[in-house]
Motif scaffolding. Structure first.
Motif, short mmCIF file in Angstrom:
data_model
loop_
_atom_site.label_atom_id
_atom_site.label_comp_id
_atom_site.label_asym_id
_atom_site.label_seq_id
_atom_site.Cartn_x
_atom_site.Cartn_y
_atom_site.Cartn_z
N PRO A 1 0.80 -1.23 0.00
CA PRO A 1 0.00 0.00 0.00
C PRO A 1 0.83 1.28 0.00
N PHE A 2 1.87 1.33 -0.81
CA PHE A 2 2.74 2.52 -0.82
C PHE A 2 1.99 3.77 -1.23
N VAL A 3 1.27 3.71 -2.35
CA VAL A 3 0.58 4.89 -2.85
C VAL A 3 -0.52 5.33 -1.88
N LEU B 1 3.36 7.32 -0.81
CA LEU B 1 4.76 6.94 -1.01
C LEU B 1 4.90 6.21 -2.35
N VAL B 2 6.08 5.70 -2.62
CA VAL B 2 6.36 5.00 -3.87
C VAL B 2 7.00 3.65 -3.55
N PRO B 3 7.01 2.74 -4.50
CA PRO B 3 7.62 1.42 -4.25
C PRO B 3 9.10 1.54 -3.90
N GLU B 4 9.61 0.52 -3.20
CA GLU B 4 11.02 0.46 -2.81
C GLU B 4 11.55 -0.94 -3.03
N ALA B 5 12.80 -1.17 -2.63
CA ALA B 5 13.46 -2.47 -2.77
C ALA B 5 13.55 -2.91 -4.23
N ALA B 6 13.58 -1.93 -5.15
CA ALA B 6 13.63 -2.19 -6.59
C ALA B 6 12.37 -2.89 -7.08
N SER B 7 11.30 -2.82 -6.29
CA SER B 7 10.07 -3.53 -6.66
C SER B 7 9.37 -2.91 -7.87
N SER B 8 9.66 -1.62 -8.17
CA SER B 8 9.10 -1.04 -9.39
C SER B 8 9.69 -1.71 -10.62
N ILE C 1 5.14 -10.32 -12.42
CA ILE C 1 3.70 -10.56 -12.58
C ILE C 1 3.05 -9.74 -13.68
N GLY C 2 3.79 -8.86 -14.34
CA GLY C 2 3.22 -8.02 -15.39
C GLY C 2 2.84 -6.64 -14.88
N HIS C 3 2.82 -5.67 -15.79
CA HIS C 3 2.58 -4.28 -15.43
C HIS C 3 1.20 -4.07 -14.79
N ALA C 4 0.16 -4.60 -15.42
CA ALA C 4 -1.20 -4.32 -14.95
C ALA C 4 -1.42 -4.85 -13.53
N ARG C 5 -0.95 -6.06 -13.27
CA ARG C 5 -1.12 -6.62 -11.93
C ARG C 5 -0.28 -5.85 -10.91
N ALA C 6 0.94 -5.50 -11.28
CA ALA C 6 1.80 -4.75 -10.37
C ALA C 6 1.20 -3.38 -10.07
N PHE C 7 0.68 -2.72 -11.10
CA PHE C 7 0.08 -1.40 -10.90
C PHE C 7 -1.10 -1.48 -9.96
N SER C 8 -1.90 -2.54 -10.09
CA SER C 8 -3.06 -2.68 -9.20
C SER C 8 -2.63 -2.89 -7.76
N MET C 9 -1.51 -3.59 -7.55
CA MET C 9 -1.02 -3.78 -6.19
C MET C 9 -0.45 -2.49 -5.62
N PHE C 10 0.33 -1.77 -6.43
CA PHE C 10 0.98 -0.55 -5.95
C PHE C 10 -0.01 0.61 -5.79
N VAL C 11 -0.82 0.86 -6.80
CA VAL C 11 -1.64 2.07 -6.83
C VAL C 11 -3.02 1.85 -6.21
N LEU C 12 -3.65 0.72 -6.48
CA LEU C 12 -4.96 0.45 -5.91
C LEU C 12 -4.88 -0.31 -4.58
N GLY C 13 -3.70 -0.77 -4.24
CA GLY C 13 -3.54 -1.51 -2.98
C GLY C 13 -4.20 -2.87 -3.00
N GLU C 14 -4.33 -3.48 -4.18
CA GLU C 14 -4.99 -4.79 -4.29
C GLU C 14 -4.27 -5.82 -3.44
N ALA C 15 -5.03 -6.53 -2.63
CA ALA C 15 -4.47 -7.59 -1.80
C ALA C 15 -4.39 -8.88 -2.60
N VAL C 16 -3.29 -9.60 -2.43
CA VAL C 16 -3.06 -10.85 -3.15
C VAL C 16 -3.07 -11.99 -2.14
N ASP C 17 -4.01 -12.92 -2.31
CA ASP C 17 -4.07 -14.05 -1.38
C ASP C 17 -3.08 -15.13 -1.78
N ALA C 18 -3.04 -16.18 -0.99
CA ALA C 18 -2.03 -17.22 -1.19
C ALA C 18 -2.14 -17.88 -2.55
#
Length: 259
Positions: free
Chosen positions: A133-135, A139-146, A153-170
């Motif tokens: 939930p950086f955004v 804040l912005v991503p860290e640990a070279a995660s951008s 996992i691809g741009h669209a999925r990563a963007f949803s995790m970073f910007v929308l805070g999408e939770a990813v289950d197991a």
């Protein structure tokens, strides 16, 4: 070392255990240092052929203690000095030579997720939930995660995790390639330890070369530095001040009013 990170070496495996369950294993400066030191030292210890990271309690880690971020935003001199010194865990992950296995129990937040992208094998409990939930905190991503998360996992999925805070289950973490397998919580440590033992039993030079060939350490370090500059600027921004105030006051942030 700190009592909040336990350290044990046996059978060629260095186990680093987050041990601050009463605070959901939120990471302090001392914990970052202990983890970074352990990873760095493993690279020079011929008796350590694999590093295993795990956690006590019902949560892998809540990520960075938000109180530290708020202190930087408020201009606290000690907090600002600590930030200027950089994050010893991230630096160690960038240059890591020893294979790393992670056992993720329950929730992992922020750096608790981005650090997994530097691990070579990741096992999650079936109730695991990963969020970045950086955004949400301005804040912005860290640990070279951008760099590493979109590659994984691809741009669209990563963007949803970073910007929308999408939770990813197991299950999704495994399907997307963040984790190797999801296992029952009571089997997690045994499964991760078995994997670490298997890595440690392989020829160490061949394993080390293979790990090095599979990652671009220079590019990772450069991206960490770039992210760090943006992170530091955002941490002191009016947006972050509003995000931290909203969190403290248990309300939704209003970024529209931020100049």
């Amino acid at each position: 070392m700190t009592e909040h990170v336990r350290r044990e070496t046996s059978g060629g495996v260095l186990t680093l255990t987050l041990n601050r369950p009463e605070k959901k294993n939120a990471l302090t400066r001392a914990m970052y240092q202990a983890l970074g030191d352990g990873i760095d030292e493993a690279g020079f210890d011929p008796n350590v052929r694999c590093v295993l990271i795990q956690a006590e309690g019902d949560m892998f880690t809540a990520g960075n203690d938000l109180g530290d971020f708020a202190a930087v935003n408020a201009g606290d001199s000690a907090a600002n000095e600590a930030r200027r010194e950089g994050n010893p865990l991230l630096a160690a992950l960038a240059r890591a030579k020893t294979p790393i296995v992670a056992a993720v129990n329950g929730r992992a937040v922020g750096v608790g997720v981005t650090m997994l992208l530097h691990c070579d094998l990741v096992y999650v409990s079936e109730d695991a939930l990963l969020t970045t939930p950086f955004v949400n905190l301005a804040l912005v991503p860290e640990a070279a995660s951008s760099l590493t998360l979109p590659a994984r996992i691809g741009h669209a999925r990563a963007f949803s995790m970073f910007v929308l805070g999408e939770a990813v289950d197991a299950k999704k973490a495994v399907d997307w390639g963040i984790a190797n397998a999801a296992v029952p919580a009571d089997q997690l440590r045994a499964r991760a330890r078995a994997a670490a033992d298997a890595v440690a039993a392989r020829p160490p030079a061949a394993v080390g070369i293979t790990k090095a060939l599979m990652r671009d350490a220079v590019r990772i370090a450069e991206r960490m530095e770039e992210e760090g500059r943006h992170f530091a600027a955002q941490l002191k921004s009016p947006e972050a001040a509003e995000a931290f105030a909203a969190f403290r006051e248990k309300r939704a942030p209003d970024f529209g009013k931020v100049a």
